[in-house]
Design a protein around this motif. Sequence first.
Motif, PDB file in Angstrom:
ATOM      1  N   CYS A   1      53.949  43.558  40.426  1.00 36.51           N
ATOM      2  CA  CYS A   1      52.500  43.619  40.600  1.00 36.51           C
ATOM      3  C   CYS A   1      52.104  44.486  41.789  1.00 36.51           C
ATOM      4  CB  CYS A   1      51.916  42.219  40.756  1.00 36.51           C
ATOM      5  SG  CYS A   1      52.418  41.370  42.260  1.00 36.51           S
TER       6      CYS A   1
ATOM      7  N   ALA B   1      44.491  47.907  36.417  1.00 34.52           N
ATOM      8  CA  ALA B   1      45.044  46.713  35.768  1.00 34.52           C
ATOM      9  C   ALA B   1      45.060  46.872  34.254  1.00 34.52           C
ATOM     10  CB  ALA B   1      44.239  45.485  36.168  1.00 34.52           C
TER      11      ALA B   1
ATOM     12  N   ILE C   1      52.787  44.810  34.125  1.00 34.52           N
ATOM     13  CA  ILE C   1      52.510  44.909  35.563  1.00 34.52           C
ATOM     14  C   ILE C   1      51.089  44.434  35.807  1.00 34.52           C
ATOM     15  CG2 ILE C   1      52.302  46.474  37.535  1.00 34.52           C
ATOM     16  CD1 ILE C   1      54.347  48.298  36.114  1.00 34.52           C
ATOM     17  N   ARG C   2      50.926  43.533  36.756  1.00 34.38           N
ATOM     18  CA  ARG C   2      49.603  43.014  37.074  1.00 34.38           C
ATOM     19  C   ARG C   2      49.039  43.728  38.310  1.00 34.38           C
ATOM     20  NH1 ARG C   2      49.624  38.420  39.066  1.00 34.38           N
ATOM     21  NH2 ARG C   2      51.845  38.258  39.531  1.00 34.38           N
TER      22      ARG C   2
ATOM     23  N   ASN D   1      45.820  43.158  41.100  1.00 31.91           N
ATOM     24  CA  ASN D   1      44.735  42.319  41.578  1.00 31.91           C
ATOM     25  C   ASN D   1      44.378  42.720  43.008  1.00 31.91           C
ATOM     26  OD1 ASN D   1      44.425  40.186  39.363  1.00 31.91           O
ATOM     27  ND2 ASN D   1      46.621  40.057  39.781  1.00 31.91           N
TER      28      ASN D   1
ATOM     29  N   SER E   1      50.813  34.647  36.412  1.00 32.17           N
ATOM     30  CA  SER E   1      51.269  35.563  35.364  1.00 32.17           C
ATOM     31  C   SER E   1      50.170  36.015  34.412  1.00 32.17           C
ATOM     32  CB  SER E   1      52.412  34.921  34.568  1.00 32.17           C
ATOM     33  OG  SER E   1      51.985  33.695  33.994  1.00 32.17           O
TER      34      SER E   1
ATOM     35  N   THR F   1      45.198  39.165  36.094  1.00 28.70           N
ATOM     36  CA  THR F   1      45.214  40.591  36.397  1.00 28.70           C
ATOM     37  C   THR F   1      43.789  41.118  36.294  1.00 28.70           C
ATOM     38  OG1 THR F   1      46.383  42.684  36.016  1.00 28.70           O
ATOM     39  CG2 THR F   1      45.683  41.450  34.054  1.00 28.70           C
TER      40      THR F   1
END
Length: 296
Positions: A185, A219, A227-228, A230, A280, A283
């Motif tokens: 991430c 995102a 892949i996140r 934030n 999980s 995002t």
Amino acid sequence: MTDQRGDRPNPVTQHARPDFPSQDQPHPGWTGPMDPPPDHGEESYRGSGRLDGRRTVITGGDSGIGRAVAIAFAREGADVLFTHLDEEEDDARETARLVEEAGRKAIPVSCDIRDEDNCRSLIERAVAEFGHVDVLVNNAAYQMSQPDGIEAISTEQFDRVMRTNLYGMFWLTKFALPHIPAGGCVINSTSVQAYKPSPHLLDYAMTKGAIVTFTQGLAQMVAERGIRVNAVAPGPVWTPLIPSTMPDTAEFGKQSPLGRPAQPAELAPAYVYLASPQASFITAEILNATGGTPLP
């Protein structure tokens, strides 16, 4: 101060409240002279293995939020490569000591992220050390208060704010993404300024609004890769950036509904959560930690 019914810290009185002693430092500022001293979680943060084995990169990890995140990540089981400026070497050395004290690898790197080649080299160093990058935290930022308005913002200042806060984030993310596996991430530091800009921080607030847009757009772009992306939007936080860039620190943070600024230690758990497997399905989100200031 705790609640009489048990060990329940009162968020209003849990940490130092204004009025703070008047203090001024040249940029970039240092932790040592600050009064009251910032709390990065040195004595309070307890890990529970949520980031075991993660390889992480944090910009601006020598002090402030970056140091608090480095400590928390290490105590959660992550190795940490973090950036600092040449002038911040003493603070960087202390961050590295705290990471190593947690039994994890600490790699402090002097790096001015305003330069594209520096950003490329930083990611290459991380990949050489770790093999890949699980978490990239784009945290480094620059601001300079200009109470005299837009006319007082020089092109030099504007360029520095943009290149530190936006260009560096863009380049580092671009170079890191090929080395972030599914399950990894990116976490960006935006600000309450993105939504409620202070006139004296106009150029800084502009960049924080752009970071929100970058976070939400990227995102969606990389979601199919697993892949996140934030961001965390803090309100006022007591870091060296404040006495080194603000003309009056005595009442800093008093405007928040809790009546005080956050300590860096209070922000670190947000970054841990967003980096952890527990987030999980999270995002394109902005986690607001403003001390009660409502945001859209």
